[in-house]
Design an enzyme around this catalytic site. Structure first.
Site, mmCIF file in Angstrom:
data_model
loop_
_atom_site.group_PDB
_atom_site.id
_atom_site.type_symbol
_atom_site.label_atom_id
_atom_site.label_comp_id
_atom_site.label_asym_id
_atom_site.label_seq_id
_atom_site.Cartn_x
_atom_site.Cartn_y
_atom_site.Cartn_z
ATOM 1 N N HIS A 13 -21.601 -132.858 -61.262
ATOM 2 C CA HIS A 13 -20.847 -133.331 -62.428
ATOM 3 C C HIS A 13 -20.290 -132.153 -63.220
ATOM 4 O O HIS A 13 -19.135 -132.154 -63.651
ATOM 5 C CB HIS A 13 -21.742 -134.181 -63.328
ATOM 6 N N HIS A 38 -18.711 -140.075 -59.470
ATOM 7 C CA HIS A 38 -19.616 -140.804 -58.584
ATOM 8 C C HIS A 38 -18.865 -141.403 -57.401
ATOM 9 O O HIS A 38 -17.768 -141.925 -57.565
ATOM 10 C CB HIS A 38 -20.316 -141.933 -59.348
ATOM 11 N N HIS A 64 -26.941 -132.958 -57.966
ATOM 12 C CA HIS A 64 -26.115 -134.056 -58.474
ATOM 13 C C HIS A 64 -25.530 -133.715 -59.842
ATOM 14 O O HIS A 64 -24.321 -133.844 -60.073
ATOM 15 C CB HIS A 64 -26.965 -135.331 -58.553
ATOM 16 N N GLU A 65 -26.376 -133.269 -60.761
ATOM 17 C CA GLU A 65 -25.899 -132.969 -62.110
ATOM 18 C C GLU A 65 -24.994 -131.736 -62.129
ATOM 19 O O GLU A 65 -24.015 -131.684 -62.879
ATOM 20 C CB GLU A 65 -27.072 -132.791 -63.073
#
EC number: 3.4.24.-
Length: 350
Positions: free
Chosen positions: A171, A177, A167-168
């Site tokens: 980014h 999101h 997830h990070e």
């Protein structure tokens, strides 16, 4: 710069902290105080304004190759590990990177080695740290001369999962999101009365439609109880339209749950590939096949309890009836696949 933007930027730079609730329990570490939508750190005032504008407009279409940040030139993301990162966390990040390598082979990753402070030996690059500041990342390539390297923080133990690392890293690659999409409210219901006061902006969007299917199983989607006042109740529930939107069966959603932190969904991989076609023209995603599980290690070694009993011992004790379950409250329930723990990974084919 208006006062609210200045306040958000100050929070993002200085006050992204891991907090506990009134009972002393850790909050979701992606729910950091002040980072935009919980864990997205803006590079500067201009990107912060861009975050806000994207969240309040219909221009953010997650499947159309648009994202919150800038792609890394040539699809090469350089990184290094800060000296405060444990071997377990390094292993977790490397497993996450391997998932990206399988899912989106055109994205390349290079560990250029840690130099000192917040610097890798090369720049631009991502410095992966582990400070008591939750899970958070700058979004896309940071080009500021004041930040030759950008920070991605994964606090232990709350961020020590492959899905959270994926997830990070998403980014860091430039992704936003999923639930920030303008058509979000067609697919999920936000229970505003259970959203923590002051955290409402994390769920804001408008009602205009996107042309790409909404993906409730995206690794970039919030979970059911993110920013909840009462964590026994959801802040977000799924509408019937969400199941058919991306071709998901209810059983599949039950296995992974909304906002999964297992790994990339097929549409996550497609999105990253679409976005990086601007710098790698041949970029395309692989096809998601299935899921596997591997035992979770402790400090880079196979897990065992203080009596040197490992996963196989706990499984035998369960099979023989010595213990009712080798899952909770035992550590095997965290580290061992057959006991409900371990690391679930995906298999991909070219």
């Amino acid at each position: 710069m208006c006062g609210s933007e200045a306040k958000l930027l100050l929070w993002a730079e200085e006050e992204i902290m891991n907090l506990t609730d009134k009972n002393g329990h850790l909050v979701h570490l992606e729910e950091t105080k002040g980072a935009f939508q919980g864990d997205m750190v803006p590079e500067d005032q201009a990107q912060l304004r861009s975050f806000i504008q994207l969240a309040e407009s219909s221009s953010y279409q997650i499947g159309a190759g648009k994202a919150y940040g800038r792609p890394w030139p040539g699809g090469m993301l350089k990184y290094c590990f800060h000296s405060n990162v444990s071997q377990s966390l390094k292993d977790t990040v490397h497993l996450a990177i391997k998932q990206y390598q399988k899912a989106v082979p055109c994205i390349r990753w290079q560990n250029v080695g840690y130099k000192s402070g917040d610097l890798c030996h090369q720049s631009p690059a991502v410095v992966i740290k582990s400070e008591p500041k939750g899970c958070n990342s700058y979004v896309g390539l940071v080009t500021s001369t004041s930040k030759p390297c950008q920070i991605l923080n994964l606090q232990e133990p709350g961020c020590l999962s492959v899905g959270t690392a994926i997830h990070e890293l998403g980014h860091a690659l430039g992704m936003g999101h999923e639930q920030a999409r303008p058509d979000r409210d067609h697919y999920v219901t936000i229970h505003w009365d259970n959203v923590q006061r002051g955290m409402e902006r994390n769920f804001e969007t408008n009602m205009e439609n996107s042309t790409h299917p909404y993906d409730i199983l995206s690794v970039m989607h919030y979970g059911r109880d993110f920013f909840a006042v009462n964590e026994s109740l959801p802040t977000m529930t799924i509408k019937a339209a969400a199941f058919s939107a991306a071709g998901h069966e209810p059983e599949e959603v039950g296995k992974l749950d909304i906002g999964n932190r297992i790994g990339l969904s097929q549409m996550d991989a497609d999105q990253v590939a679409d976005f990086y076609k601007s710098v790698v023209s041949t970029c395309r995603a692989s096809e998601l096949q299935n899921f596997t599980c591997t035992e979770r290690e402790l400090d880079g070694k196979p897990w065992a309890d203080r009596y040197n009993q490992n996963c196989s011992v706990y499984l035998r004790m369960q099979t023989s009836g010595q213990i009712k379950s080798c899952g909770e409250p035992f550590g095997s329930g965290v580290f061992c696949c057959e006991c409900g723990g371990g690391l679930r990974l995906q298999t991909w084919s070219p």
